[in-house]
Structures are given as C-alpha cells and as structure tokens.
Write an enzyme that holds these catalytic residues in place. Structure first.
Site, PDB file in Angstrom:
ATOM      1  N   LYS A  26      90.913  80.389 -13.755  1.00  0.00           N
ATOM      2  CA  LYS A  26      90.379  80.815 -14.850  1.00  0.00           C
ATOM      3  C   LYS A  26      89.650  82.677 -14.327  1.00  0.00           C
ATOM      4  O   LYS A  26      89.631  82.596 -13.751  1.00  0.00           O
ATOM      5  CB  LYS A  26      89.214  79.199 -14.727  1.00  0.00           C
ATOM      6  CG  LYS A  26      88.510  79.039 -13.922  1.00  0.00           C
ATOM      7  CD  LYS A  26      87.769  80.435 -12.944  1.00  0.00           C
ATOM      8  CE  LYS A  26      87.332  80.763 -14.340  1.00  0.00           C
ATOM      9  NZ  LYS A  26      86.085  81.647 -12.877  1.00  0.00           N
ATOM     10  N   ARG A  35     100.324  90.851  -0.994  1.00  0.00           N
ATOM     11  CA  ARG A  35     101.037  92.373  -1.317  1.00  0.00           C
ATOM     12  C   ARG A  35     100.784  92.935   0.284  1.00  0.00           C
ATOM     13  O   ARG A  35     101.148  93.493   0.384  1.00  0.00           O
ATOM     14  CB  ARG A  35      99.764  93.465  -2.023  1.00  0.00           C
ATOM     15  CG  ARG A  35      99.776  92.788  -3.708  1.00  0.00           C
ATOM     16  CD  ARG A  35      98.784  93.748  -3.663  1.00  0.00           C
ATOM     17  NE  ARG A  35      97.199  93.221  -3.884  1.00  0.00           N
ATOM     18  CZ  ARG A  35      96.312  93.720  -4.515  1.00  0.00           C
ATOM     19  NH1 ARG A  35      96.519  94.629  -4.957  1.00  0.00           N
ATOM     20  NH2 ARG A  35      95.603  93.811  -3.870  1.00  0.00           N
ATOM     21  N   TYR A  43     104.777  88.939  -3.159  1.00  0.00           N
ATOM     22  CA  TYR A  43     105.000  87.931  -4.779  1.00  0.00           C
ATOM     23  C   TYR A  43     105.765  87.254  -4.391  1.00  0.00           C
ATOM     24  O   TYR A  43     106.541  86.017  -4.980  1.00  0.00           O
ATOM     25  CB  TYR A  43     103.964  88.101  -5.532  1.00  0.00           C
ATOM     26  CG  TYR A  43     102.057  88.322  -5.146  1.00  0.00           C
ATOM     27  CD1 TYR A  43     101.789  88.071  -3.924  1.00  0.00           C
ATOM     28  CD2 TYR A  43     101.373  89.066  -6.103  1.00  0.00           C
ATOM     29  CE1 TYR A  43      99.671  88.176  -3.752  1.00  0.00           C
ATOM     30  CE2 TYR A  43     100.740  89.955  -6.105  1.00  0.00           C
ATOM     31  CZ  TYR A  43      99.688  89.191  -4.768  1.00  0.00           C
ATOM     32  OH  TYR A  43      98.465  89.445  -4.403  1.00  0.00           O
ATOM     33  N   ASP A  64      83.898  85.202 -15.412  1.00  0.00           N
ATOM     34  CA  ASP A  64      83.656  84.677 -14.356  1.00  0.00           C
ATOM     35  C   ASP A  64      83.029  83.732 -14.591  1.00  0.00           C
ATOM     36  O   ASP A  64      83.292  82.343 -14.089  1.00  0.00           O
ATOM     37  CB  ASP A  64      83.351  85.576 -13.739  1.00  0.00           C
ATOM     38  CG  ASP A  64      84.082  85.890 -12.274  1.00  0.00           C
ATOM     39  OD1 ASP A  64      83.830  84.954 -11.792  1.00  0.00           O
ATOM     40  OD2 ASP A  64      84.662  87.004 -11.915  1.00  0.00           O
TER      41      ASP A  64
HETATM   42  N1  LIG Z   1      87.474  77.932  -9.686  1.00  0.00           N
HETATM   43  C1  LIG Z   1      86.416  79.056  -8.639  1.00  0.00           C
HETATM   44  O1  LIG Z   1      85.090  78.035  -8.942  1.00  0.00           O
HETATM   45  C2  LIG Z   1      86.632  80.193  -8.910  1.00  0.00           C
HETATM   46  C3  LIG Z   1      85.548  80.867  -8.194  1.00  0.00           C
HETATM   47  C4  LIG Z   1      85.862  82.572  -7.932  1.00  0.00           C
HETATM   48  C5  LIG Z   1      86.700  83.162  -8.283  1.00  0.00           C
HETATM   49  N2  LIG Z   1      88.201  82.691  -8.802  1.00  0.00           N
HETATM   50  C6  LIG Z   1      88.972  83.091 -10.249  1.00  0.00           C
HETATM   51  O2  LIG Z   1      89.984  83.578  -9.020  1.00  0.00           O
HETATM   52  C7  LIG Z   1      90.776  84.319  -8.964  1.00  0.00           C
HETATM   53  C8  LIG Z   1      90.836  85.096  -7.934  1.00  0.00           C
HETATM   54  O3  LIG Z   1      88.790  85.213  -7.631  1.00  0.00           O
HETATM   55  P1  LIG Z   1      88.380  85.657  -5.842  1.00  0.00           P
HETATM   56  O4  LIG Z   1      87.202  85.667  -6.125  1.00  0.00           O
HETATM   57  O5  LIG Z   1      89.288  84.724  -4.884  1.00  0.00           O
HETATM   58  O6  LIG Z   1      89.141  86.905  -6.396  1.00  0.00           O
HETATM   59  P2  LIG Z   1      89.375  88.185  -4.948  1.00  0.00           P
HETATM   60  O7  LIG Z   1      88.527  87.268  -3.519  1.00  0.00           O
HETATM   61  O8  LIG Z   1      89.456  89.355  -4.745  1.00  0.00           O
HETATM   62  O9  LIG Z   1      90.896  87.646  -4.457  1.00  0.00           O
HETATM   63  C9  LIG Z   1      91.819  88.185  -5.350  1.00  0.00           C
HETATM   64  C10 LIG Z   1      93.416  88.432  -4.260  1.00  0.00           C
HETATM   65  O10 LIG Z   1      94.465  88.342  -5.325  1.00  0.00           O
HETATM   66  C11 LIG Z   1      95.465  89.571  -4.626  1.00  0.00           C
HETATM   67  N3  LIG Z   1      95.136  90.571  -6.087  1.00  0.00           N
HETATM   68  C12 LIG Z   1      96.400  91.316  -6.098  1.00  0.00           C
HETATM   69  N4  LIG Z   1      95.973  92.180  -7.045  1.00  0.00           N
HETATM   70  C13 LIG Z   1      95.013  92.904  -6.764  1.00  0.00           C
HETATM   71  C14 LIG Z   1      94.441  93.966  -7.423  1.00  0.00           C
HETATM   72  N5  LIG Z   1      95.206  94.475  -7.856  1.00  0.00           N
HETATM   73  N6  LIG Z   1      92.939  93.988  -7.193  1.00  0.00           N
HETATM   74  C15 LIG Z   1      92.271  92.449  -6.267  1.00  0.00           C
HETATM   75  N7  LIG Z   1      92.747  91.813  -5.525  1.00  0.00           N
HETATM   76  C16 LIG Z   1      94.482  92.046  -5.893  1.00  0.00           C
HETATM   77  C17 LIG Z   1      94.376  90.091  -3.420  1.00  0.00           C
HETATM   78  O11 LIG Z   1      95.393  89.868  -2.176  1.00  0.00           O
HETATM   79  P3  LIG Z   1      96.300  90.505  -1.586  1.00  0.00           P
HETATM   80  O12 LIG Z   1      95.893  91.836  -1.760  1.00  0.00           O
HETATM   81  O13 LIG Z   1      96.496  90.047  -0.538  1.00  0.00           O
HETATM   82  O14 LIG Z   1      97.621  89.987  -2.568  1.00  0.00           O
HETATM   83  C18 LIG Z   1      93.134  89.402  -3.342  1.00  0.00           C
HETATM   84  O15 LIG Z   1      92.547  88.902  -2.121  1.00  0.00           O
HETATM   85  C19 LIG Z   1      89.959  85.377 -10.578  1.00  0.00           C
HETATM   86  O16 LIG Z   1      90.820  84.534 -11.531  1.00  0.00           O
HETATM   87  C20 LIG Z   1      88.424  84.420 -10.764  1.00  0.00           C
HETATM   88  O17 LIG Z   1      87.752  84.245 -11.552  1.00  0.00           O
HETATM   89  C21 LIG Z   1      87.980  81.082  -9.262  1.00  0.00           C
END
Ligand SMILES: NC(=O)c1ccc[n+]([C@@H]2O[C@H](COP(=O)([O-])OP(=O)(O)OC[C@H]3O[C@@H](n4cnc5c(N)ncnc54)[C@H](OP(=O)(O)O)[C@@H]3O)[C@@H](O)[C@H]2O)c1
Length: 339
Positions: free
Chosen positions: A96, A36, A57, A177
C-alpha cells in the site's frame, strides 16, 4: 495442497517482516528474492533461507518457480514493478498504497485484467481477524448506530532515517504512508465517505508531514482522522455509537476490540455499562501480515482475480479519497500528472 510459491521484489524493511510471517505458514513458500543489488538479494536470501536470489527485478519475475510476486518497493515504483510481474505472468500482492494516484491504480487494475492475473493491495488491516470481527459486529448493527469514529496513526521519522519517507519523487507523504489506514478503517466500519475535508502541515519540499481529515459518512456518521510523520500518535481508534463505545487501543496491530455499552441514566453519562472484548475468529499469526498472505492463497486457489476482503473498487475508492485530500492540501508528486 501444493504450496503457493512467492517472490519478494524490493527487500527493504517491510519485506523482512513479511518474510518472517510467511515462514509461519505451511502452505506458502518464499522461493525467490530480487533486489537492484545482487549482494542485497543474497543477504536477504541467506537470512530467510530463500533458494533463489536475483540482482535485478527482471530476472526475479522471469523465475518459472514463482507464482506470486510481493511488491515491496517505494509506492512511486509500484506500477512499473507490477507491470513487470504481470508481463511475466505472475500474480501480484502490492504494498500500500497501490500507487500514488487513482489514475495509476486504474492502470494497474487494467493490467491485471489484461493478463488475467490476481491483484491485491497489501491492505493487511482489511484481512486482520480482529478488524474482521469488529466490522462484522458494527455492520450487523450489534453495536448501535455509528455516530463518530476517530483514528490516528503516526510516528516520528527522523531526518535521514528513510529515503522513501523524505523524497517526494518516491511518494513521501504522511497521508499515503499512514493516513491510508484511518481512511480504510473508516471505510470498513462506516461505508464510503460522502465528503472529506482536510488540512495539513507541509515540509519545504511540499511533503505533507501531518494531515488531519474530517469526513461525513452514510447515515450522518462523522470521522476525524490524523496521520503524521513527525509525532508519536496513540494509534487508537474509537467508534462512538448511540449505544456505547468501541475502542481499538492500537488499531494498527489490534489484539481485540473493547466494547462498552452506554449506561443510560447513570449520573453524568460518563460511566459505561457492560463491557465486552471482541476477539478475532482466528488467532493473530505472527505480526498479522500472515492474514493477507493467507487471503492471497485462498483467492488464487479459488481462481479469483481479486479478493473480496480488499476488492479493487475499495482500493480505488481510498486512492480517489487521497487524491482529493492531496488536492485540498496542495500536495503534488513530481511523477503524477494532476487533472
Ligand atoms: N503494510 C505495512 O504495514 C507497511 C509498512 C511499511 C511499509 N509499507 C509499504 O511498503 C513499501 C516499502 O516500504 P519500506 O518501508 O519497506 O521501504 P524501504 O525499507 O525503503 O524498502 C524499499 C525497497 O525497495 C527497493 N527499491 C527499489 N527502487 C528503489 C528506490 N528508487 N529507492 C529506494 N528503494 C528502492 C529497495 O530494495 P533494493 O534496492 O534492494 O531492490 C528497498 O529496500 C512502501 O510502499 C510502503 O508504503 C507497508
């Protein structure tokens, strides 16, 4: 083979781990990142040597160099972001849980079909070589008849540490989560649950901070599963069968499974007989997320629209189970209309 060209949407925490694993795979190339904020996109692009960075996006998904979009935004936004990607003609690997509810997930699956694009939930556990090896042995009956599985996953999320893990509007939930992993492991090893019963500790905002689930599975196997945003769990999974016990010391990042056969007739029955390490058929690459990336590459090259390792039906089943658990413990998301 031409490299599969990836874009990352939402350069947050998991996107960084994903990008470092993708860099290890010669047939995969990270060509674009979208945030964003143009500054955040540019910073991520600099860290991972990504050619294109976008401050929206919409611009990201319009890049003609991109084949697949990896959606790494908070779960409440996955459907909206997948819709953007499908409309732009891209394949999607979506973090996920796919969405907050099964109804939304059905909508995403229908969108993928309407646009004839590949869609997979980033359920990396189901693509992990160790889990695949263990699953093969369990389903073949080599480890006896499964009777009880226990799996737990949790860590302490301090207040203020992560907006998405504290905000119900973004889908904050120990179940969504963390709990999705024990539920998936039980599904992979035992089959589809016949019945689930759950209890949870909710925050003042109505977020499930801790959840405990018990399940009945085909053949009378039982499972107990916990997930937590407040406590440091062992991350261990154990499957007790009528002939021994399988242990995954850390089922979230497994190196190998340990099988110990039950030594019948030995004293009080606490001692094991023979022991065996069950390793994956292939070594674990990077943090292990590489295997879901390889799976997407394999499926897209074969012209598939879903993965046999993470089929849409499996993703929908687990989301239906999580809807059921949420109903039982009284967790509602502001954006989800409950039936
Ligand atoms: N596979 C796994 O092991 C694993 C581990 C952790 C998380 N996940 C999944 O991955 C996803 C993201 O998790 P994460 O821990 O990486 O989260 P995060 O660090 O908060 O990152 C999410 C990103 O989404 C974007 N975003 C867009 N709209 C947003 C909003 N309204 N509020 C906050 N962020 C927003 C932001 O990037 P910009 O604003 O820069 O665009 C932000 O950096 C979740 O669905 C989670 O369940 C999976």
């Amino acid at each position: 083979m031409t490299a599969l060209r990836w874009a990352i949407l939402g350069p947050g925490r998991i996107a960084r781990t994903f990008a470092s694993d993708l860099a290890l795979l010669p047939d995969h190339q990270l060509v674009a990142v979208g945030s964003r904020s143009p500054e955040r996109a540019a910073a991520f692009a600099a860290d991972f040597e990504v050619a294109a960075s976008y401050g929206s996006y919409e611009e990201l998904v319009a890049d003609p160099q991109v084949d697949v979009v990896y959606i790494a935004s908070p779960h409440a936004l996955h459907l909206e972001h997948a819709r953007l990607a499908f409309r732009a003609g891209k394949h999607v690997l979506c973090e996920k849980p796919l969405t907050l509810s099964v109804a939304e997930a059905e909508e995403m699956v229908a969108l993928a079909a309407e646009h004839g694009r590949f869609l997979m939930e980033a359920m990396w556990t189901a693509c992990h070589p160790v889990i695949l090896a263990v699953r093969e042995r369990v389903l073949a009956g080599d480890l006896g008849r499964p009777r009880h599985l226990h799996a737990e996953l949790g860590f302490v999320v301090p207040p203020g540490a992560s907006a998405r893990m504290h905000d119900p509007a973004l889908g904050a939930s120990a179940l969504l989560d963390m709990g999705i992993y024990p539920l998936t492991l039980a599904h992979l090893l035992l089959g589809e649950a016949e019945e689930l019963a759950a209890t949870a500790q909710l925050s003042e905002d109505g977020i499930d901070l801790d959840v405990a689930i018990s399940g009945r599975y085909p053949g009378g196997a039982l499972a107990t599963m916990t997930a937590s945003l407040t406590s440091w769990s062992s991350r261990r999974a154990e499957l007790a069968t009528d002939t021994g016990r399988l242990t995954l010391e850390d089922f979230h990042h497994p190196d190998a499974g340990t099988w110990v056969s039950y030594a019948a007739g030995q004293g009080d029955g606490t001692s094991g007989g023979t022991s065996e390490q069950i390793a994956g058929a292939a070594p674990v690459i990077g943090h292990g997320f590489s295997h879901e990336i390889l799976e997407v590459g394999r499926c897209v090259a074969a012209g598939l629209t879903e993965s046999p390792l993470v089929p849409h039906a499996q993703t929908l089943t687990i989301l239906r189970q999580m809807d059921d658990v949420r109903r039982q413990v009284g967790v509602r998301f502001p954006t989800v209309a409950e039936g």
